[in-house]
Write a protein that holds these residues in place. Sequence first.
Motif, PDB file in Angstrom:
ATOM      1  N   LEU A  93       0.833  -1.211   0.000  1.00 29.93           N
ATOM      2  CA  LEU A  93       0.000   0.000   0.000  1.00 29.93           C
ATOM      3  C   LEU A  93       0.866   1.260   0.000  1.00 29.93           C
ATOM      4  O   LEU A  93       0.572   2.229  -0.700  1.00 29.93           O
ATOM      5  N   LEU A  94       1.935   1.223   0.778  1.00 31.18           N
ATOM      6  CA  LEU A  94       2.840   2.365   0.807  1.00 31.18           C
ATOM      7  C   LEU A  94       3.462   2.580  -0.568  1.00 31.18           C
ATOM      8  O   LEU A  94       3.504   3.706  -1.079  1.00 31.18           O
ATOM      9  N   ALA A  95       3.912   1.503  -1.196  1.00 30.19           N
ATOM     10  CA  ALA A  95       4.508   1.605  -2.531  1.00 30.19           C
ATOM     11  C   ALA A  95       3.479   2.107  -3.549  1.00 30.19           C
ATOM     12  O   ALA A  95       3.817   2.872  -4.459  1.00 30.19           O
ATOM     13  N   LYS A  96       2.234   1.717  -3.379  1.00 27.80           N
ATOM     14  CA  LYS A  96       1.172   2.135  -4.291  1.00 27.80           C
ATOM     15  C   LYS A  96       0.924   3.647  -4.218  1.00 27.80           C
ATOM     16  O   LYS A  96       0.729   4.308  -5.227  1.00 27.80           O
ATOM     17  N   TYR A  97       0.930   4.208  -2.976  1.00 24.55           N
ATOM     18  CA  TYR A  97       0.601   5.623  -2.802  1.00 24.55           C
ATOM     19  C   TYR A  97       1.818   6.546  -2.779  1.00 24.55           C
ATOM     20  O   TYR A  97       1.676   7.752  -2.812  1.00 24.55           O
ATOM     21  N   LEU A  98       3.009   5.981  -2.761  1.00 26.51           N
ATOM     22  CA  LEU A  98       4.220   6.800  -2.741  1.00 26.51           C
ATOM     23  C   LEU A  98       4.360   7.680  -3.986  1.00 26.51           C
ATOM     24  O   LEU A  98       4.683   8.862  -3.854  1.00 26.51           O
ATOM     25  N   PRO A  99       4.097   7.180  -5.198  1.00 26.32           N
ATOM     26  CA  PRO A  99       4.188   8.066  -6.367  1.00 26.32           C
ATOM     27  C   PRO A  99       3.226   9.256  -6.283  1.00 26.32           C
ATOM     28  O   PRO A  99       3.576  10.363  -6.685  1.00 26.32           O
ATOM     29  N   SER A 100       2.056   9.036  -5.731  1.00 23.84           N
ATOM     30  CA  SER A 100       1.100  10.131  -5.565  1.00 23.84           C
ATOM     31  C   SER A 100       1.638  11.162  -4.576  1.00 23.84           C
ATOM     32  O   SER A 100       1.533  12.369  -4.804  1.00 23.84           O
ATOM     33  N   ALA A 101       2.213  10.683  -3.495  1.00 21.67           N
ATOM     34  CA  ALA A 101       2.793  11.589  -2.499  1.00 21.67           C
ATOM     35  C   ALA A 101       3.997  12.325  -3.074  1.00 21.67           C
ATOM     36  O   ALA A 101       4.236  13.493  -2.747  1.00 21.67           O
ATOM     37  N   ALA A 102       4.740  11.664  -3.945  1.00 17.89           N
ATOM     38  CA  ALA A 102       5.937  12.275  -4.540  1.00 17.89           C
ATOM     39  C   ALA A 102       5.585  13.438  -5.458  1.00 17.89           C
ATOM     40  O   ALA A 102       6.426  14.295  -5.719  1.00 17.89           O
ATOM     41  N   LEU A 108      10.651  12.546  -2.356  1.00 18.81           N
ATOM     42  CA  LEU A 108      10.270  11.174  -1.989  1.00 18.81           C
ATOM     43  C   LEU A 108      10.593  10.173  -3.087  1.00 18.81           C
ATOM     44  O   LEU A 108      10.868   9.010  -2.814  1.00 18.81           O
ATOM     45  N   ALA A 109      10.544  10.615  -4.327  1.00 17.09           N
ATOM     46  CA  ALA A 109      10.757   9.715  -5.460  1.00 17.09           C
ATOM     47  C   ALA A 109      12.128   9.049  -5.413  1.00 17.09           C
ATOM     48  O   ALA A 109      12.280   7.906  -5.840  1.00 17.09           O
ATOM     49  N   ALA A 110      13.123   9.746  -4.906  1.00 19.59           N
ATOM     50  CA  ALA A 110      14.485   9.215  -4.883  1.00 19.59           C
ATOM     51  C   ALA A 110      14.814   8.471  -3.586  1.00 19.59           C
ATOM     52  O   ALA A 110      15.923   7.988  -3.429  1.00 19.59           O
ATOM     53  N   LYS A 111      13.838   8.360  -2.688  1.00 17.23           N
ATOM     54  CA  LYS A 111      14.111   7.750  -1.382  1.00 17.23           C
ATOM     55  C   LYS A 111      13.520   6.357  -1.275  1.00 17.23           C
ATOM     56  O   LYS A 111      12.524   6.036  -1.912  1.00 17.23           O
ATOM     57  N   ASN A 112      14.148   5.547  -0.450  1.00 16.74           N
ATOM     58  CA  ASN A 112      13.631   4.220  -0.140  1.00 16.74           C
ATOM     59  C   ASN A 112      12.722   4.376   1.083  1.00 16.74           C
ATOM     60  O   ASN A 112      13.201   4.438   2.211  1.00 16.74           O
ATOM     61  N   THR A 114       9.958   2.975   3.514  1.00 19.01           N
ATOM     62  CA  THR A 114       9.357   1.743   4.009  1.00 19.01           C
ATOM     63  C   THR A 114       8.401   2.099   5.139  1.00 19.01           C
ATOM     64  O   THR A 114       8.434   3.224   5.651  1.00 19.01           O
ATOM     65  N   PRO A 115       7.574   1.156   5.566  1.00 19.70           N
ATOM     66  CA  PRO A 115       6.729   1.449   6.733  1.00 19.70           C
ATOM     67  C   PRO A 115       7.551   1.884   7.954  1.00 19.70           C
ATOM     68  O   PRO A 115       7.134   2.759   8.699  1.00 19.70           O
ATOM     69  N   HIS A 116       8.726   1.309   8.114  1.00 20.25           N
ATOM     70  CA  HIS A 116       9.549   1.694   9.272  1.00 20.25           C
ATOM     71  C   HIS A 116      10.097   3.112   9.103  1.00 20.25           C
ATOM     72  O   HIS A 116      10.325   3.806  10.097  1.00 20.25           O
ATOM     73  N   THR A 117      10.293   3.550   7.851  1.00 21.07           N
ATOM     74  CA  THR A 117      10.717   4.929   7.593  1.00 21.07           C
ATOM     75  C   THR A 117       9.683   5.895   8.167  1.00 21.07           C
ATOM     76  O   THR A 117      10.044   6.945   8.723  1.00 21.07           O
ATOM     77  N   LEU A 118       8.405   5.555   8.045  1.00 23.65           N
ATOM     78  CA  LEU A 118       7.345   6.418   8.580  1.00 23.65           C
ATOM     79  C   LEU A 118       7.435   6.510  10.097  1.00 23.65           C
ATOM     80  O   LEU A 118       7.137   7.555  10.677  1.00 23.65           O
ATOM     81  N   ARG A 119       7.860   5.434  10.742  1.00 26.06           N
ATOM     82  CA  ARG A 119       8.056   5.452  12.205  1.00 26.06           C
ATOM     83  C   ARG A 119       9.159   6.445  12.564  1.00 26.06           C
ATOM     84  O   ARG A 119       9.015   7.253  13.474  1.00 26.06           O
ATOM     85  N   HIS A 120      10.262   6.382  11.817  1.00 23.44           N
ATOM     86  CA  HIS A 120      11.360   7.328  12.064  1.00 23.44           C
ATOM     87  C   HIS A 120      10.922   8.760  11.764  1.00 23.44           C
ATOM     88  O   HIS A 120      11.290   9.689  12.481  1.00 23.44           O
ATOM     89  N   THR A 121      10.139   8.928  10.719  1.00 25.00           N
ATOM     90  CA  THR A 121       9.646  10.252  10.353  1.00 25.00           C
ATOM     91  C   THR A 121       8.782  10.828  11.469  1.00 25.00           C
ATOM     92  O   THR A 121       8.871  12.014  11.800  1.00 25.00           O
TER      93      THR A 121
END
Length: 189
Positions: A93-102, A108-112, A114-121
């Motif tokens: 789901l994150l991969a699906k909506y990441l292009p829209s967020a980018a 965001l387009a150049a970053k990896n 992940t769900p855990h990245t959102l925790r750090h964010t």
Amino acid sequence: MEFTGHRQHRDATAPRGDRVSELTALACGDAELGAGAHLRCTGKGRKQRCTPLTKPTARLLQRWVTDRRATPGDPLFPNRAGGRLSRDAVADLLAKYLPSAAKSCPTLAAKNVTPHTLRHTAAMALLHAGVDTATIALWLGHASTKATDVYLHADMALKERALARTAPRPARATRYRPPDALLSFLESL
């Protein structure tokens, strides 16, 4: 961050910071969506904790639960079959909506991401908002603040602000003019 379809709503995004396993384990009954809205989750070591929700997020979740006619035992975030989402499904789901967020945040387009990245964010957003590391540790379900201290070391903006506060202020070069009382005292010696 919470994505609400086509765009991100800044006022509806309280940094949650839950682990993927905590989010996928949530049942509708774990959500208190009235006054003092929060989610109750079970983290590592079976530790229970509550994390607050913003009013817009609580309203969104209330609509979500009501529209689904969900019972307290139903998963808060179900898969297509009505069961619990898997970790892989959350990543998909994150991969699906990441292009829209980018589109609204091109870096965001150049970053990896992940769900855990959102925790750090979420942790960094709390730190930038001035929340102390002890509170962030509680929010994230860390056993101690040592696990949270990594965010202090990762935040260059926070370091720069701290250094700016310690920099000596430029002094104005003026001639010292002692007060009359001091001059009188010195003359009496």
